[in-house]
Design a protein around this motif. Structure first.
Motif, PDB file in Angstrom:
ATOM      1  N   CYS A  58       0.905  -1.566   0.183  1.00  0.00           N
ATOM      2  CA  CYS A  58       0.129   0.171   0.048  1.00  0.00           C
ATOM      3  C   CYS A  58       1.062   1.236   0.040  1.00  0.00           C
ATOM      4  O   CYS A  58       1.708   1.289  -0.195  1.00  0.00           O
ATOM      5  CB  CYS A  58      -0.866   0.147   1.790  1.00  0.00           C
ATOM      6  N   GLU A  59      -0.363   2.960  -0.411  1.00  0.00           N
ATOM      7  CA  GLU A  59       1.403   3.235   0.085  1.00  0.00           C
ATOM      8  C   GLU A  59       0.510   4.363   1.254  1.00  0.00           C
ATOM      9  O   GLU A  59      -1.042   4.665   1.201  1.00  0.00           O
ATOM     10  CB  GLU A  59       0.927   4.370  -1.348  1.00  0.00           C
ATOM     11  N   ALA A  60       0.951   5.257   1.978  1.00  0.00           N
ATOM     12  CA  ALA A  60       0.591   5.496   2.789  1.00  0.00           C
ATOM     13  C   ALA A  60       0.547   7.290   2.529  1.00  0.00           C
ATOM     14  O   ALA A  60       1.738   7.575   1.597  1.00  0.00           O
ATOM     15  CB  ALA A  60       1.856   5.828   4.438  1.00  0.00           C
ATOM     16  N   VAL A 116       5.786   4.789   1.422  1.00  0.00           N
ATOM     17  CA  VAL A 116       5.939   6.566   2.398  1.00  0.00           C
ATOM     18  C   VAL A 116       6.796   7.205   1.288  1.00  0.00           C
ATOM     19  O   VAL A 116       7.562   7.802   0.472  1.00  0.00           O
ATOM     20  CB  VAL A 116       6.663   6.571   3.726  1.00  0.00           C
ATOM     21  N   ASN A 117       5.850   8.459   1.236  1.00  0.00           N
ATOM     22  CA  ASN A 117       6.184  10.039   0.195  1.00  0.00           C
ATOM     23  C   ASN A 117       7.346  10.905   1.424  1.00  0.00           C
ATOM     24  O   ASN A 117       7.287  10.357   2.215  1.00  0.00           O
ATOM     25  CB  ASN A 117       5.310  10.648  -0.118  1.00  0.00           C
ATOM     26  N   VAL A 118       8.354  11.118   0.051  1.00  0.00           N
ATOM     27  CA  VAL A 118       9.281  12.284   0.810  1.00  0.00           C
ATOM     28  C   VAL A 118       9.743  13.429   0.225  1.00  0.00           C
ATOM     29  O   VAL A 118       9.303  13.213  -0.942  1.00  0.00           O
ATOM     30  CB  VAL A 118      10.883  11.406   0.820  1.00  0.00           C
ATOM     31  N   LEU A 148      10.227   4.187  -0.077  1.00  0.00           N
ATOM     32  CA  LEU A 148      10.091   5.835  -0.009  1.00  0.00           C
ATOM     33  C   LEU A 148       9.907   6.393  -1.394  1.00  0.00           C
ATOM     34  O   LEU A 148      10.729   6.553  -2.464  1.00  0.00           O
ATOM     35  CB  LEU A 148      11.338   6.333   0.617  1.00  0.00           C
ATOM     36  N   GLU A 149       8.767   7.303  -1.567  1.00  0.00           N
ATOM     37  CA  GLU A 149       8.347   7.477  -2.344  1.00  0.00           C
ATOM     38  C   GLU A 149       9.176   8.942  -3.264  1.00  0.00           C
ATOM     39  O   GLU A 149       9.052   9.756  -2.517  1.00  0.00           O
ATOM     40  CB  GLU A 149       7.345   7.659  -2.941  1.00  0.00           C
ATOM     41  N   ILE A 150      10.083   9.158  -3.570  1.00  0.00           N
ATOM     42  CA  ILE A 150      10.718  10.608  -3.826  1.00  0.00           C
ATOM     43  C   ILE A 150      10.263  11.266  -5.786  1.00  0.00           C
ATOM     44  O   ILE A 150      10.249  10.568  -6.583  1.00  0.00           O
ATOM     45  CB  ILE A 150      12.468  10.856  -3.773  1.00  0.00           C
ATOM     46  N   VAL A 178      10.813   6.485  -7.822  1.00  0.00           N
ATOM     47  CA  VAL A 178      10.490   7.977  -8.721  1.00  0.00           C
ATOM     48  C   VAL A 178       9.277   7.773  -8.417  1.00  0.00           C
ATOM     49  O   VAL A 178       8.348   7.315  -9.304  1.00  0.00           O
ATOM     50  CB  VAL A 178      11.898   7.763  -9.552  1.00  0.00           C
ATOM     51  N   ASP A 179       8.880   8.969  -7.719  1.00  0.00           N
ATOM     52  CA  ASP A 179       7.041   9.490  -7.721  1.00  0.00           C
ATOM     53  C   ASP A 179       7.061  10.147  -9.393  1.00  0.00           C
ATOM     54  O   ASP A 179       7.400  10.791  -9.184  1.00  0.00           O
ATOM     55  CB  ASP A 179       6.654   9.994  -6.482  1.00  0.00           C
ATOM     56  N   ASP A 180       5.817  10.552  -9.389  1.00  0.00           N
ATOM     57  CA  ASP A 180       5.341  11.210 -10.261  1.00  0.00           C
ATOM     58  C   ASP A 180       6.315  11.066 -12.097  1.00  0.00           C
ATOM     59  O   ASP A 180       6.341  12.296 -12.196  1.00  0.00           O
ATOM     60  CB  ASP A 180       5.067  12.332  -9.846  1.00  0.00           C
ATOM     61  N   LEU A 199       9.596   2.533 -10.820  1.00  0.00           N
ATOM     62  CA  LEU A 199       9.181   4.257 -11.345  1.00  0.00           C
ATOM     63  C   LEU A 199       7.951   4.115 -11.014  1.00  0.00           C
ATOM     64  O   LEU A 199       7.235   2.956 -11.698  1.00  0.00           O
ATOM     65  CB  LEU A 199       9.077   3.978 -12.960  1.00  0.00           C
ATOM     66  N   LYS A 200       7.182   5.110 -10.921  1.00  0.00           N
ATOM     67  CA  LYS A 200       5.776   5.800 -10.571  1.00  0.00           C
ATOM     68  C   LYS A 200       5.695   6.633 -11.909  1.00  0.00           C
ATOM     69  O   LYS A 200       5.371   7.309 -11.715  1.00  0.00           O
ATOM     70  CB  LYS A 200       5.704   6.007  -9.539  1.00  0.00           C
ATOM     71  N   ILE A 201       4.758   5.506 -12.443  1.00  0.00           N
ATOM     72  CA  ILE A 201       4.187   6.786 -13.607  1.00  0.00           C
ATOM     73  C   ILE A 201       3.362   7.378 -13.078  1.00  0.00           C
ATOM     74  O   ILE A 201       2.192   7.499 -12.544  1.00  0.00           O
ATOM     75  CB  ILE A 201       3.771   5.519 -15.373  1.00  0.00           C
TER      76      ILE A 201
END
Ligand code: C2E
Ligand code: MG
Ligand code: MG
Ligand code: MG
Length: 281
Positions: A58-60, A116-118, A148-150, A178-180, A199-201
């Motif tokens: 999951c993503e928090a 978790v987003n950073v 960790l999503e950066i 890598v987020d976004d 990689l997160k599209i």
């Protein structure tokens, strides 16, 4: 304007308020109280394996619930927290909450996998890595439970520094995403320097992937890039069965979006997991 209705209820801050020194100060004060007063909570949004559709983590996602019961979405306070530096204690609180939750899930025999987003400011902050280590030690959570999503923009801001921080995170056992991806001024040649897992599209490409050949071309490129680099590729913002099918076919490894589940409380997430387990047998 400060009370114009927002998507999730009544807005407490309007964008104009961010301009004024006084109002920014007020927001800062309120956010500081919120951090101390337990008003920041986490929602969890499921991610599923594209091939099997089985839950894989999951993503928090942070939510601010004011004492009056208003739910303020991150788009309304994360930018202000970022500008004022409050994002540092905020980010620590988010990671601590996620770590405690993951530890509790692990204690019930559920292998946790929590993204978790950073924020860019956190990544720049000299105490970032050691604060994560402290939280792990204090909560007995394991780095391997977290991704960790950066954002791509945060990584490209100061590549040398980002490489160093991500190396330290990877050495501790964290996964890094890598987020976004696709929205930044991505310099693809830099990607190989980062010790990444995922990689997160960005969801703007997913939204019209079935109808817009250009978005689809971007998604196909990211998938082949990810495959070439040995990375997971997550599609976020999947809202329809058609999108899910196409994205699996294109080769995304992981899917996330309202079609599978919205961000939900920890209790609802566990119920969701149990329901998935029942329907897949
Ligand atoms: P993000 O990390 O890219 O998260 C994805 C956002 O897309 C989330 O919005 C999520 O609820 C939303 N989303 C997921 N599936 C769908 C879908 O199928 N359709 C649509 N339209 N949207 C979908 P949310 O929760 O409002 O968060 C927005 C952004 O705020 C996040 O983008 C992230 O950048 C930031 N954020 C949230 N929580 C945190 C946090 O704890 N720390 C930091 N630094 N940033 C956070
Ligand atoms: Mg994210
Ligand atoms: Mg994203
Ligand atoms: Mg985003």
């Amino acid at each position: 304007a400060a009370k114009s209705a927002g998507k999730n209820g009544v807005r407490v801050f309007s964008p104009e308020m961010e301009d004024g020194v006084n109002t920014r100060h007020q927001v800062q004060t309120r956010l500081r109280q919120a951090l101390r007063g337990g008003e920041i909570t986490l929602c969890f949004q499921p991610k599923v394996c594209a091939a099997t559709r089985k839950p894989i983590g999951c993503e928090a996602l942070a939510r601010w619930r004011t004492p009056e019961g208003k739910l303020i979405p991150p788009s309304e306070f994360v930018p202000i927290a970022e500008q004022t530096g409050l994002i540092v204690p905020f980010g620590e609180l988010v990671f601590r909450t996620a770590a405690e939750q993951a530890r509790d899930w692990a204690a019930c025999g559920r292998e946790p996998s929590v993204a978790v987003n950073v924020s860019p400011h956190q990544l720049r902050h000299p105490g970032f890595v050691s604060s994560l280590q402290d939280v792990l030690a204090e909560t007995s959570a394991r780095a391997e439970w977290f991704e960790l999503e950066i954002t791509e923009c945060a990584m490209m801001e100061d590549v040398d520094h980002a490489v160093e921080v991500i190396d330290s995170l990877a050495a501790l056992g964290f996964n890094v995403a890598v987020d976004d991806f696709g929205t930044g001024y991505s310099s693809l040649s830099y990607l190989k320097h980062f010790r990444l897992h995922t990689l997160k599209i960005d969801l703007t490409f997913i939204r019209d992937v079935t109808t817009d050949w250009q978005s689809q071309a971007v998604v196909r490129s990211v998938v082949s890039l990810g495959a070439g680099l040995g990375l997971n590729v997550v599609a976020e913002g999947v809202e329809t069965a058609e999108q899910a099918e196409l994205l699996s076919e294109i080769g995304c490894t992981t899917l996330q979006g309202y079609y599978f589940g919205k961000p939900m409380t920890a209790d609802d997430y566990v119920d969701w997991l149990d329901a998935q387990a029942r329907t897949s047998v």
